[in-house]
Write a protein that holds these residues in place. Sequence first.
Motif, mmCIF file in Angstrom:
data_model
loop_
_atom_site.group_PDB
_atom_site.id
_atom_site.type_symbol
_atom_site.label_atom_id
_atom_site.label_comp_id
_atom_site.label_asym_id
_atom_site.label_seq_id
_atom_site.Cartn_x
_atom_site.Cartn_y
_atom_site.Cartn_z
ATOM 1 N N VAL A 1 0.862 -1.179 0.000
ATOM 2 C CA VAL A 1 0.000 0.000 0.000
ATOM 3 C C VAL A 1 0.892 1.220 0.000
ATOM 4 O O VAL A 1 1.833 1.312 0.810
ATOM 5 C CB VAL A 1 -0.926 0.023 1.242
ATOM 6 N N VAL A 2 0.625 2.149 -0.907
ATOM 7 C CA VAL A 2 1.360 3.402 -0.942
ATOM 8 C C VAL A 2 0.369 4.543 -0.742
ATOM 9 O O VAL A 2 -0.714 4.556 -1.343
ATOM 10 C CB VAL A 2 2.154 3.560 -2.271
ATOM 11 N N TYR A 3 0.732 5.476 0.129
ATOM 12 C CA TYR A 3 -0.174 6.558 0.504
ATOM 13 C C TYR A 3 0.495 7.901 0.245
ATOM 14 O O TYR A 3 1.678 8.090 0.559
ATOM 15 C CB TYR A 3 -0.552 6.433 1.983
ATOM 16 N N ASP A 4 -0.302 8.810 -0.313
ATOM 17 C CA ASP A 4 0.170 10.168 -0.596
ATOM 18 C C ASP A 4 -0.522 11.126 0.375
ATOM 19 O O ASP A 4 -1.692 11.484 0.166
ATOM 20 C CB ASP A 4 -0.166 10.527 -2.046
ATOM 21 N N VAL B 1 -4.360 10.290 -1.259
ATOM 22 C CA VAL B 1 -4.595 9.259 -2.264
ATOM 23 C C VAL B 1 -3.881 7.986 -1.828
ATOM 24 O O VAL B 1 -2.712 8.030 -1.419
ATOM 25 C CB VAL B 1 -4.088 9.700 -3.651
ATOM 26 N N THR B 2 -4.562 6.850 -1.926
ATOM 27 C CA THR B 2 -3.993 5.549 -1.577
ATOM 28 C C THR B 2 -4.065 4.625 -2.794
ATOM 29 O O THR B 2 -5.115 4.515 -3.441
ATOM 30 C CB THR B 2 -4.742 4.908 -0.404
ATOM 31 N N LYS B 3 -2.968 3.956 -3.096
ATOM 32 C CA LYS B 3 -2.907 2.991 -4.194
ATOM 33 C C LYS B 3 -2.292 1.689 -3.677
ATOM 34 O O LYS B 3 -1.523 1.688 -2.715
ATOM 35 C CB LYS B 3 -2.049 3.528 -5.350
ATOM 36 N N PHE C 1 1.105 4.866 -11.452
ATOM 37 C CA PHE C 1 0.911 5.540 -10.172
ATOM 38 C C PHE C 1 0.919 7.058 -10.331
ATOM 39 O O PHE C 1 1.303 7.794 -9.419
ATOM 40 C CB PHE C 1 2.017 5.130 -9.184
ATOM 41 N N GLY C 2 0.501 7.545 -11.509
ATOM 42 C CA GLY C 2 0.612 8.968 -11.817
ATOM 43 C C GLY C 2 -0.178 9.874 -10.896
ATOM 44 O O GLY C 2 0.102 11.070 -10.820
ATOM 45 N N ALA C 3 -1.177 9.341 -10.192
ATOM 46 C CA ALA C 3 -1.977 10.199 -9.309
ATOM 47 C C ALA C 3 -1.247 10.561 -8.029
ATOM 48 O O ALA C 3 -1.724 11.402 -7.247
ATOM 49 C CB ALA C 3 -3.297 9.499 -8.961
ATOM 50 N N ALA D 1 5.305 13.257 -6.218
ATOM 51 C CA ALA D 1 6.649 12.756 -6.524
ATOM 52 C C ALA D 1 7.432 12.424 -5.259
ATOM 53 O O ALA D 1 8.330 11.574 -5.279
ATOM 54 C CB ALA D 1 7.414 13.789 -7.352
ATOM 55 N N THR D 2 7.109 13.071 -4.141
ATOM 56 C CA THR D 2 7.863 12.857 -2.901
ATOM 57 C C THR D 2 6.900 12.761 -1.719
ATOM 58 O O THR D 2 5.700 13.037 -1.843
ATOM 59 C CB THR D 2 8.851 14.008 -2.653
ATOM 60 N N GLY D 3 7.453 12.399 -0.578
ATOM 61 C CA GLY D 3 6.680 12.377 0.660
ATOM 62 C C GLY D 3 5.694 11.240 0.763
ATOM 63 O O GLY D 3 4.701 11.346 1.495
ATOM 64 N N LEU D 4 5.936 10.129 0.073
ATOM 65 C CA LEU D 4 5.009 9.003 0.097
ATOM 66 C C LEU D 4 5.338 8.055 1.254
ATOM 67 O O LEU D 4 6.472 7.994 1.729
ATOM 68 C CB LEU D 4 5.083 8.232 -1.229
ATOM 69 N N LYS D 5 4.307 7.304 1.667
ATOM 70 C CA LYS D 5 4.464 6.288 2.710
ATOM 71 C C LYS D 5 4.043 4.944 2.126
ATOM 72 O O LYS D 5 3.055 4.857 1.396
ATOM 73 C CB LYS D 5 3.615 6.625 3.936
#
Length: 481
Positions: free
Chosen positions: A121-124, A129-131, A159-161, A164-168
Amino acid sequence: MGFFNSVGPDLIPTQKQTTLSSNYLQWNDAAGENFADFAQQYLPELYEQEVERFGNRTLSGFLRMVGAEMPMTSDQVIWSEQNRLHIGYDDVSLNAGTSVFTVNIPQPGNEVVVRVNQTFVVYDPANNVTKRGLVTGAPNPGAPGTVTFTAACYSDANFGALSATGLKLFVYGSDFAKGTEGMEGSVTPNFTQFSNRPIIIKDKYEVNGSDTAQIGWVEVATEDGTSGFLWYMKAESETRLRYEDYLEMAMVESVEADPAGQVVAAGGPTAGRGTQGMFAAIRDRGNVYAQFSGAAAPGAGALGDFDSILQELDLQGAIEENMLFLDRATALDFDDMIAAQAGGGYNNTSAASYGLFDNEAEMALNFGFSGFRRGSYDFYKTDWKYLNDASTRGMVNDIKGVLIPAGTSTVYDQMLGSNIRRPFLHVRYRASETDDRRMKSWITGSVGGAYTSSLDAMEVHYLSERCLCVQAANNFVLFVD
């Protein structure tokens, strides 16, 4: 020639018990050449009892309440603490126009353990936004201090939504096709080592031989339980009490000497290296909460402040029972916070039940609370005298309290070679079969039964060698101004 009489005038008695200049002995004449006034009724009344105007002055007892003391034989104590079980990274970036993720390695030497066919799981946080994705390419070293890997998105073409940085990112499982090979590689658990070194704490009381012969009794009731009449050893008793306080204060306040600091730079045999005390350990490895607000007015936000602390505890060990040791102002803040919820203030007439006690209508008369429950946590609150004492932390007043988890922690002991359970907070002192340095005292000199030297005095020496182990410091909270 007549007889010359140099004797002064006789004392003239009176029929009544009245002090006159003609009927009492003088120890001090007009020229001040003789002795003091002998008029007994003018002498002060002497109170033999010592007035305890500061109450119980000792500060020790905190570590005895929350920890234990155990011997050690080495110059250093080393323990290992578990790292987190699951794989997650909170400093991840996405290469623009690709599905290549870059993980900034938290510490030098750590490896990124994301593997092919694992799902994540990657979260912005910026866009909320969660993908969910699937790792398709094994991690490879990128720029210094980074590792990259490729992935495929489950819900979109890419994952374009995401920013570019600060993701978890965290791994939650894996997804394999039929008839394929198993997982490549394995995740080897590691641990983090911590250590501390003992310091030597000394003190001394001295009284010369002449003063021991000047008997002066005073009735006392000291903090260590001594009561009755004491002679000159009254001062020795207080020196011991002060030293016992130093044993605890040193474990709370001490810091390790910085290599660039003056203590280390001074060098020499008298230069101390220090030890890591409780406050320093929590600042280094625990949680620090600044400016906890009390319920001084409606909507002051004290409960919101406390809930943010609970959220942090959820991220750590989530230990159910905790102890709060607070100064007076912060203890009252907690009382106000609880009273506002329990029908004790701010026109709140509803009485909430907080589990550790049953609130009733009469509860409004009791504005102090010793325990409460919030969420899944139980808290027991008490005043810490050390933070209120006017000659110690009450004078500095930048530390407002500390939250300490109750119970024990499981750690790997390097000396025993096995997992052991120890209190989160405990003291280690140097000891062997021939010498116990937990709390030594001995007498030297030539007075008071000690004939070890020609010194016309009695010296009482005190020595201890100890350090504090703060294990699982991530579960501690330090309240600061």
